[in-house]
Design a protein around this motif. Structure first.
Motif, mmCIF file in Angstrom:
data_model
loop_
_atom_site.group_PDB
_atom_site.id
_atom_site.type_symbol
_atom_site.label_atom_id
_atom_site.label_comp_id
_atom_site.label_asym_id
_atom_site.label_seq_id
_atom_site.Cartn_x
_atom_site.Cartn_y
_atom_site.Cartn_z
ATOM 1 N N THR A 14 0.831 -1.193 0.000
ATOM 2 C CA THR A 14 0.000 0.000 0.000
ATOM 3 C C THR A 14 0.873 1.253 0.000
ATOM 4 N N VAL A 15 0.297 2.340 -0.471
ATOM 5 C CA VAL A 15 0.988 3.624 -0.535
ATOM 6 C C VAL A 15 0.233 4.613 0.335
ATOM 7 N N PRO A 16 0.905 5.383 1.195
ATOM 8 C CA PRO A 16 2.356 5.432 1.345
ATOM 9 C C PRO A 16 2.896 4.194 2.064
ATOM 10 N N HIS A 17 4.142 3.864 1.768
ATOM 11 C CA HIS A 17 4.802 2.747 2.435
ATOM 12 C C HIS A 17 5.173 3.165 3.858
ATOM 13 N N CYS A 18 4.766 2.377 4.829
ATOM 14 C CA CYS A 18 5.090 2.668 6.235
ATOM 15 C C CYS A 18 5.334 1.357 6.976
ATOM 16 N N LEU A 19 6.367 1.307 7.773
ATOM 17 C CA LEU A 19 6.541 0.194 8.699
ATOM 18 C C LEU A 19 5.397 0.188 9.700
ATOM 19 N N ARG A 20 5.175 1.330 10.320
ATOM 20 C CA ARG A 20 4.028 1.590 11.196
ATOM 21 C C ARG A 20 3.739 3.076 11.124
ATOM 22 N N ARG A 21 2.636 3.497 11.748
ATOM 23 C CA ARG A 21 2.296 4.918 11.802
ATOM 24 C C ARG A 21 2.091 5.333 13.253
ATOM 25 N N LEU A 22 2.319 6.630 13.500
ATOM 26 C CA LEU A 22 2.107 7.176 14.834
ATOM 27 C C LEU A 22 0.690 7.707 15.028
ATOM 28 N N ASP A 23 -0.072 7.820 13.975
ATOM 29 C CA ASP A 23 -1.377 8.480 14.052
ATOM 30 C C ASP A 23 -2.539 7.520 13.825
ATOM 31 N N GLY A 24 -2.384 6.282 14.277
ATOM 32 C CA GLY A 24 -3.442 5.293 14.113
ATOM 33 C C GLY A 24 -4.598 5.509 15.075
ATOM 34 N N THR A 25 -5.562 4.616 15.039
ATOM 35 C CA THR A 25 -6.785 4.767 15.831
ATOM 36 C C THR A 25 -6.958 3.678 16.882
ATOM 37 N N LYS A 26 -5.936 2.909 17.168
ATOM 38 C CA LYS A 26 -6.067 1.812 18.128
ATOM 39 C C LYS A 26 -6.383 2.338 19.529
ATOM 40 N N HIS A 27 -7.115 1.508 20.286
ATOM 41 C CA HIS A 27 -7.607 1.908 21.606
ATOM 42 C C HIS A 27 -7.475 0.729 22.574
ATOM 43 N N TYR A 28 -7.101 1.061 23.801
ATOM 44 C CA TYR A 28 -6.939 0.040 24.839
ATOM 45 C C TYR A 28 -8.262 -0.167 25.569
ATOM 46 N N PRO A 29 -8.671 -1.394 25.898
ATOM 47 C CA PRO A 29 -7.944 -2.655 25.678
ATOM 48 C C PRO A 29 -8.368 -3.425 24.432
ATOM 49 N N GLU A 30 -9.409 -2.948 23.712
ATOM 50 C CA GLU A 30 -9.992 -3.772 22.653
ATOM 51 C C GLU A 30 -9.066 -3.980 21.460
ATOM 52 N N SER A 31 -8.064 -3.111 21.283
ATOM 53 C CA SER A 31 -7.151 -3.265 20.150
ATOM 54 C C SER A 31 -5.932 -4.126 20.471
ATOM 55 N N VAL A 32 -5.803 -4.558 21.711
ATOM 56 C CA VAL A 32 -4.636 -5.347 22.120
ATOM 57 C C VAL A 32 -4.690 -6.729 21.477
ATOM 58 N N VAL A 33 -3.580 -7.121 20.853
ATOM 59 C CA VAL A 33 -3.488 -8.437 20.213
ATOM 60 C C VAL A 33 -2.369 -9.285 20.801
#
Length: 341
Positions: free
Chosen positions: A246-265
């Motif tokens: 996908t573009v842009p290419h990113c290892l990870r992003r700092l501006d994601g939408t994950k939320h604790y605790p439901e996004s914990v994997v």
């Protein structure tokens, strides 16, 4: 999406001159020499998402991405050895300066990656000093670390806490070609220097990965100016072209939408995106200098196995102590928004 793994026990991980430079000269902290680097990587510098590794081949497409810089804090041996880092490589001859300058190697030469590692580790330490660490505040990681270049064949890099060294792999895009990969790994060294053995649990390990990502963006933006041609919150734009579609290419992003605790994997890199978004929001609210200063200062109070909640409260406390009630409120709000407080 390929993830960068810290595969070892508890490691679960002068402003540098950037313009045209003259010959080597003595500085108050050692010797200096000119060299050529990516600044910070060709995707950010050129805004070209179509660049490919092509087995380390150089091409005219990369030419505008090379930048002459001054390497500082060298020890005068002519090698990439200095106050904060010594570089070692097993895949090519060691880089040597000639008459105060390292040759203008490009990415098809192993010595280019050696120079990259030296420059960006030193730049990261200078960034921390620019924030006041070592002057107004206690020193942070002002030790001499070893960086090993291309001694690991996989597309992976890691910090090894038992020897306080960094290994940068050569699978895909060689990791030392991307300043944000280099500085991410230095972030693990920073935390280990503050809290030896930091990162022994999933939550503390996630905090470690998140801080490495945050520091990578903060340092490269400070050194080069916030990238205008790629999203600033995208980490390792160049290294990630080898394993993202996908573009842009990113290892990870700092501006994601994950939320604790439901996004914990239960995986430190993925879960770290919860913490890094909170750090990003603090930076947006307070600016780079105040945000990064309080974020780093807070880490002195972390335990090796700190929880998200305990680390978040320590960070709020650092904001209050350094900058007062309004900064503490903004910091708390960032963690509350992620479910961490």
């Amino acid at each position: 999406m390929k993830e960068r793994i810290l595969a070892l026990t508890a490691a679960v991980a002068t402003v540098v001159s950037v313009g045209a430079a003259g010959p080597a000269h003595a500085t108050p902290t050692g010797e200096s020499a000119t060299a050529t680097v990516f600044f910070p990587n060709p995707v950010q510098a050129l805004g070209l998402q179509s660049l490919v590794d092509a087995k380390d081949a150089d091409s005219p497409a990369f030419a505008p991405a090379y930048r002459q810089v001054t390497l500082t804090d060298l020890d005068g041996t002519g090698k990439l050895s200095g106050r904060y880092v010594v570089v070692k490589s097993s895949t090519g001859k060691a880089a040597l300066a000639v008459d105060g300058a390292f040759p203008a190697w490009h990415r098809d030469a192993d010595q280019f990656e050696q120079v990259m590692a030296y420059h960006w580790v030193t730049t990261a330490q200078r960034y921390l000093q620019h924030l006041g660490f070592g002057s107004a505040l206690r020193p942070v990681n002002q030790r001499r670390i070893e960086v090993r270049i291309d001694q690991y064949g996989g597309d992976n890099s890691f910090f090894r806490d038992d020897k306080a060294n960094i290994t940068l792999g050569k699978g895909g895009v060689d990791d030392a070609e991307d300043a944000e990969v280099i500085v991410h790994e230095y972030g693990h060294s920073v935390q280990d220097g503050q809290v030896p053995g930091f990162g022994t649990t999933l939550e503390s390990g996630a905090i470690g990965e998140a801080f490495g990502d945050y520091l990578a963006v903060a340092v490269t933006s400070w050194a080069t100016g916030a990238p205008a041609r790629t999203p600033e919150a995208c980490v390792a734009d160049w290294d990630s072209v080898s394993y993202t579609s996908t573009v842009p290419h990113c290892l990870r992003r700092l501006d994601g939408t994950k939320h604790y605790p439901e996004s914990v994997v239960g995986e430190v890199h993925a879960d770290g995106e919860i913490w890094s978004r909170a750090l990003w929001d603090i930076r947006v609210a307070l600016g780079d200098t105040r945000a990064s200063t309080l974020i780093v200062e807070a880490q002195f109070a972390f335990a090796v196995d700190t929880t998200f909640a305990a680390a978040a409260q320590a960070t709020v406390d650092a904001a209050q102590r350094l900058y007062g009630t309004q900064a503490a409120k903004a910091t708390r709000a960032a963690f509350v928004a992620r479910g961490l407080l």
